[in-house]
Design a protein around this motif. Structure first.
Motif, PDB file in Angstrom:
ATOM      1  N   ASN A  72      18.932 -20.367  -9.788  1.00 57.07           N
ATOM      2  CA  ASN A  72      17.725 -20.209  -9.196  1.00 57.07           C
ATOM      3  C   ASN A  72      17.211 -21.577  -8.647  1.00 57.07           C
ATOM      4  O   ASN A  72      15.902 -21.886  -8.773  1.00 57.07           O
ATOM      5  N   PRO A  73      18.067 -22.345  -8.183  1.00 53.73           N
ATOM      6  CA  PRO A  73      17.519 -23.897  -7.731  1.00 53.73           C
ATOM      7  C   PRO A  73      16.685 -23.697  -6.443  1.00 53.73           C
ATOM      8  O   PRO A  73      17.031 -22.766  -5.336  1.00 53.73           O
ATOM      9  N   ILE A  74      15.279 -24.027  -6.398  1.00 52.62           N
ATOM     10  CA  ILE A  74      14.278 -24.132  -5.488  1.00 52.62           C
ATOM     11  C   ILE A  74      14.474 -25.597  -4.681  1.00 52.62           C
ATOM     12  O   ILE A  74      13.742 -26.368  -5.533  1.00 52.62           O
ATOM     13  N   ILE A  75      15.104 -25.754  -3.861  1.00 52.11           N
ATOM     14  CA  ILE A  75      15.214 -27.410  -3.304  1.00 52.11           C
ATOM     15  C   ILE A  75      14.472 -27.150  -2.080  1.00 52.11           C
ATOM     16  O   ILE A  75      14.345 -26.566  -1.285  1.00 52.11           O
ATOM     17  N   CYS A  86      13.364 -30.145  -7.086  1.00 57.73           N
ATOM     18  CA  CYS A  86      14.062 -28.919  -7.184  1.00 57.73           C
ATOM     19  C   CYS A  86      13.375 -28.265  -8.409  1.00 57.73           C
ATOM     20  O   CYS A  86      13.164 -29.102  -9.513  1.00 57.73           O
ATOM     21  N   ARG A  87      13.154 -27.130  -8.376  1.00 57.35           N
ATOM     22  CA  ARG A  87      12.731 -26.380  -9.862  1.00 57.35           C
ATOM     23  C   ARG A  87      14.136 -25.460 -10.223  1.00 57.35           C
ATOM     24  O   ARG A  87      14.403 -24.773  -9.049  1.00 57.35           O
ATOM     25  N   ASN A 126      11.719 -33.412 -15.705  1.00 60.22           N
ATOM     26  CA  ASN A 126      11.059 -32.925 -16.703  1.00 60.22           C
ATOM     27  C   ASN A 126      11.859 -32.274 -17.554  1.00 60.22           C
ATOM     28  O   ASN A 126      12.633 -31.045 -17.179  1.00 60.22           O
ATOM     29  N   TYR A 127      12.230 -32.876 -18.796  1.00 56.52           N
ATOM     30  CA  TYR A 127      13.231 -32.229 -19.809  1.00 56.52           C
ATOM     31  C   TYR A 127      12.571 -31.531 -20.747  1.00 56.52           C
ATOM     32  O   TYR A 127      13.120 -31.133 -21.773  1.00 56.52           O
TER      33      TYR A 127
END
Length: 148
Positions: A72-75, A86-87, A126-127
């Motif tokens: 589901n990458p939103i780039i 990217c989320r 953000n890990y």
């Protein structure tokens, strides 16, 4: 040369490939110019490497016996500025010994990227966005607070 969205997606997938092969140095090198936010604060690439080397269990084959599935990458890219975000979601699967293959953790990455000399690289990750936690006992050693 790949377009920006493909180059950024490839960074996500390269990270998973390095970690799953046990190449923590290669994975940490992806964050050489980045800040990484963990549950315990901000880390540089050396801190990320120390975290993985100190906590992730490696098996006889030199790997953590995991598969990081990134979906589901939103780039979003600003070509003029040379920046992108990217989320994405991650699911980590593990199989050790006689245990069945099973998901051990799921969460999200929120990443920022920058293009330097025509090459995309991580600027921030953000890990700390963990959503679902399964049995991590064969993957991580507890931290100083006893958390997996």
């Amino acid at each position: 040369m790949a377009n920006s969205e493909v180059a950024i997606a490839n960074l996500l997938y390269r990270y998973a490939e390095y970690v799953d092969s046990g190449d923590f140095e290669g994975a940490a090198a992806l964050f050489l110019h980045a800040r990484v936010l963990s549950r315990d604060g901000e880390l540089d690439h050396a801190g990320v490497l120390a975290l993985w080397q100190g906590r992730v269990t490696l098996y006889d084959d030199g790997t953590p016996r995991t598969k990081h599935v990134i979906t589901n990458p939103i780039i979003e890219v600003d070509e003029a500025a040379g920046t992108g975000t990217c989320r994405s979601y991650y699911t980590v699967l593990q199989q050790v010994g006689d245990c069945a293959l099973h998901p051990i953790i799921c969460g999200r990455y929120h990443d920022e990227f920058e293009r330097v000399d025509g090459v995309w690289r991580f600027r921030f990750r953000n890990y700390s966005l963990t959503d679902l936690i399964g049995n991590l006992s064969k993957h991580l050693t507890p931290d100083q607070r006893g958390r997996a």
